[in-house]
Design an enzyme around this catalytic site. Structure first.
Site, PDB file in Angstrom:
ATOM      1  N   GLY A  10       3.727  -6.628   4.198  1.00  0.00           N
ATOM      2  CA  GLY A  10       2.715  -6.151   3.054  1.00  0.00           C
ATOM      3  C   GLY A  10       3.292  -4.954   2.396  1.00  0.00           C
ATOM      4  O   GLY A  10       4.705  -4.608   2.456  1.00  0.00           O
ATOM      5  N   PHE A  11       2.395  -4.612   1.676  1.00  0.00           N
ATOM      6  CA  PHE A  11       2.680  -3.304   0.630  1.00  0.00           C
ATOM      7  C   PHE A  11       3.519  -2.111   1.401  1.00  0.00           C
ATOM      8  O   PHE A  11       4.636  -1.920   1.536  1.00  0.00           O
ATOM      9  CB  PHE A  11       1.739  -3.058  -0.037  1.00  0.00           C
ATOM     10  CG  PHE A  11       1.852  -1.704  -0.974  1.00  0.00           C
ATOM     11  CD1 PHE A  11       3.078  -1.397  -1.568  1.00  0.00           C
ATOM     12  CD2 PHE A  11       0.639  -0.731  -1.326  1.00  0.00           C
ATOM     13  CE1 PHE A  11       3.202  -0.162  -2.314  1.00  0.00           C
ATOM     14  CE2 PHE A  11       0.738   0.440  -1.927  1.00  0.00           C
ATOM     15  CZ  PHE A  11       2.070   0.704  -2.318  1.00  0.00           C
ATOM     16  N   ILE A  12       2.687  -1.520   2.256  1.00  0.00           N
ATOM     17  CA  ILE A  12       3.124  -0.404   2.981  1.00  0.00           C
ATOM     18  C   ILE A  12       4.048  -0.659   4.231  1.00  0.00           C
ATOM     19  O   ILE A  12       5.107  -0.181   4.161  1.00  0.00           O
ATOM     20  CB  ILE A  12       1.819   0.515   3.484  1.00  0.00           C
ATOM     21  CG1 ILE A  12       0.956   0.854   2.423  1.00  0.00           C
ATOM     22  CG2 ILE A  12       2.426   1.871   4.103  1.00  0.00           C
ATOM     23  CD1 ILE A  12      -0.179   1.683   2.894  1.00  0.00           C
ATOM     24  N   TYR A 152     -14.966  -3.071   6.903  1.00  0.00           N
ATOM     25  CA  TYR A 152     -13.394  -2.594   6.828  1.00  0.00           C
ATOM     26  C   TYR A 152     -13.351  -1.033   7.468  1.00  0.00           C
ATOM     27  O   TYR A 152     -12.502  -0.945   8.457  1.00  0.00           O
ATOM     28  CB  TYR A 152     -12.586  -2.467   5.681  1.00  0.00           C
ATOM     29  CG  TYR A 152     -11.191  -1.925   5.540  1.00  0.00           C
ATOM     30  CD1 TYR A 152     -10.146  -2.437   6.214  1.00  0.00           C
ATOM     31  CD2 TYR A 152     -11.127  -0.771   4.682  1.00  0.00           C
ATOM     32  CE1 TYR A 152      -9.065  -1.793   6.317  1.00  0.00           C
ATOM     33  CE2 TYR A 152      -9.808  -0.310   4.801  1.00  0.00           C
ATOM     34  CZ  TYR A 152      -8.890  -0.756   5.499  1.00  0.00           C
ATOM     35  OH  TYR A 152      -7.694  -0.244   5.408  1.00  0.00           O
ATOM     36  N   LYS A 156     -11.693   0.228  11.453  1.00  0.00           N
ATOM     37  CA  LYS A 156     -10.649   1.136  11.554  1.00  0.00           C
ATOM     38  C   LYS A 156     -10.931   2.536  12.543  1.00  0.00           C
ATOM     39  O   LYS A 156     -10.247   3.022  12.863  1.00  0.00           O
ATOM     40  CB  LYS A 156     -10.077   1.682   9.867  1.00  0.00           C
ATOM     41  CG  LYS A 156      -9.283   0.748   9.313  1.00  0.00           C
ATOM     42  CD  LYS A 156      -8.009   0.368  10.170  1.00  0.00           C
ATOM     43  CE  LYS A 156      -7.127  -0.306   9.231  1.00  0.00           C
ATOM     44  NZ  LYS A 156      -5.617  -0.304   9.898  1.00  0.00           N
TER      45      LYS A 156
END
Length: 317
Positions: A10-12, A152, A156
């Site tokens: 993914g991105f990070i 979401y 978290k």
């Protein structure tokens, strides 16, 4: 030492894995390449890592308990950067069960395996969204963060609490990092920077909440990665730490910077801000500075320019 990077395509995650490899670490990347956004983008990210023989890339799901335990034993995992998640606040509104399954059950599987393996450090990716519509500005870790606005952030926050349980009962070293609006090259296509840059090419209409009069604390990917690596290197018991720039900008101003780079106007329309989204994100990063030596150095203008240059190259413009 071997670092397990979940969501590593993914991105990070791909940036974190790349940074670990550059400093000579072994990295085990797991990603399920799901279709929340185009899997080809994640496979493109993974290709940046394949050239390094210290990297192993595994296509799998963190909800697969047997697979997770096998990874730890086969690769002698010593550190975990847990970045895998179902992301996206608004998407989670209609898919709460999936978000809880991936973000809580998947985290549970990793914590269980980490306990068995007696790992040195567990870094959990959390989000500034856990603060909801708090009146405490800037956002500070001592806030109870017990009024999430969608599934979401609720998932978290639940993962943070679950991680505390393992830190308490198994004496695990866990740092939960609350990310603030991370952006940069190879970013996610569902996020505003990519969408705005695409709109300069396609002319697509972009909806601006409250006419762009909302504020976000955008944090450049290189700064975020440095914070993650510092957390991996510094066991602190159990800590929750904000990781953000600390300089919110209005969405209207954000759009205008990209319009300037593109030399054209973006087709925008004002819409009401949905109940899932707060009017502002604003990071108090004093704790990160003190405990992690975190010092964000990339301004929003410089970061967007680097992102714009990457986007133009990616699209062949």
């Amino acid at each position: 030492m071997t670092y397990l990077v979940t969501g590593g395509a993914g991105f990070i995650g791909s940036h974190v894995a790349e940074a670990l490899l550059k400093r000579g670490e072994r990295a085990v990347v797991i990603d399920n390449f799901n279709d929340y956004y185009d899997p080809a983008i994640k496979r493109h990210n993974a290709e940046r890592l394949r050239h390094d023989d210290k990297c192993v890339i595994i296509e799998g799901d963190i909800r697969d308990k047997a697979l997770i335990h096998r990874l730890f034993s086969e690769h002698d995992v010593s550190h975990v950067a847990h970045l895998a998640a179902m992301a996206g606040v608004r998407e989670s509104v209609q898919r709460a069960r999936l978000y809880m399954d991936v973000n809580v059950t998947g985290t549970l599987n990793l914590l269980e395996a980490s306990k068995t393996a007696k790992i040195k450090q567990f870094v959990l990716a959390s989000t500034s969204s856990v603060y909801g519509k708090t009146q405490m500005l800037p956002f500070i870790e001592s806030d109870s963060a017990d009024r999430p606005l969608a599934a979401y952030p609720a998932s978290k926050r639940a993962a943070e609490l679950l991680a505390h349980t393992y830190s308490n009962l198994a004496d695990m070293q866990v740092t939960a990092l609350r990310f603030f609006n991370v952006y940069g090259p190879a970013g996610r296509p569902d996020m505003m920077p990519w969408r705005l840059m695409e709109a300069t090419r396609t002319g697509d209409e972009i909806k601006l909440f409250n006419g762009g009069d909302i504020h976000r604390d955008w944090t450049y990917i290189a700064d975020t990665v440095r914070g993650i690596l510092a957390a991996l290197d510094r066991p602190l018991g159990y800590e929750v730490i904000n990781l953000g720039c600390g300089a919110p900008i209005s969405l209207k101003d954000f759009v205008e910077i990209i319009e300037e780079f593109a030399g054209k106007r973006i087709n925008t329309v004002s819409v009401a801000t949905p109940p899932s989204d707060p009017p502002i994100t604003f990071c108090d990063n004093r704790k990160a500075r003190e405990l992690l030596g975190f010092a964000p150095s990339v301004s929003i203008r410089d970061g967007l320019w680097q992102t714009w240059e990457w986007y133009r190259a990616y699209r062949g413009l």
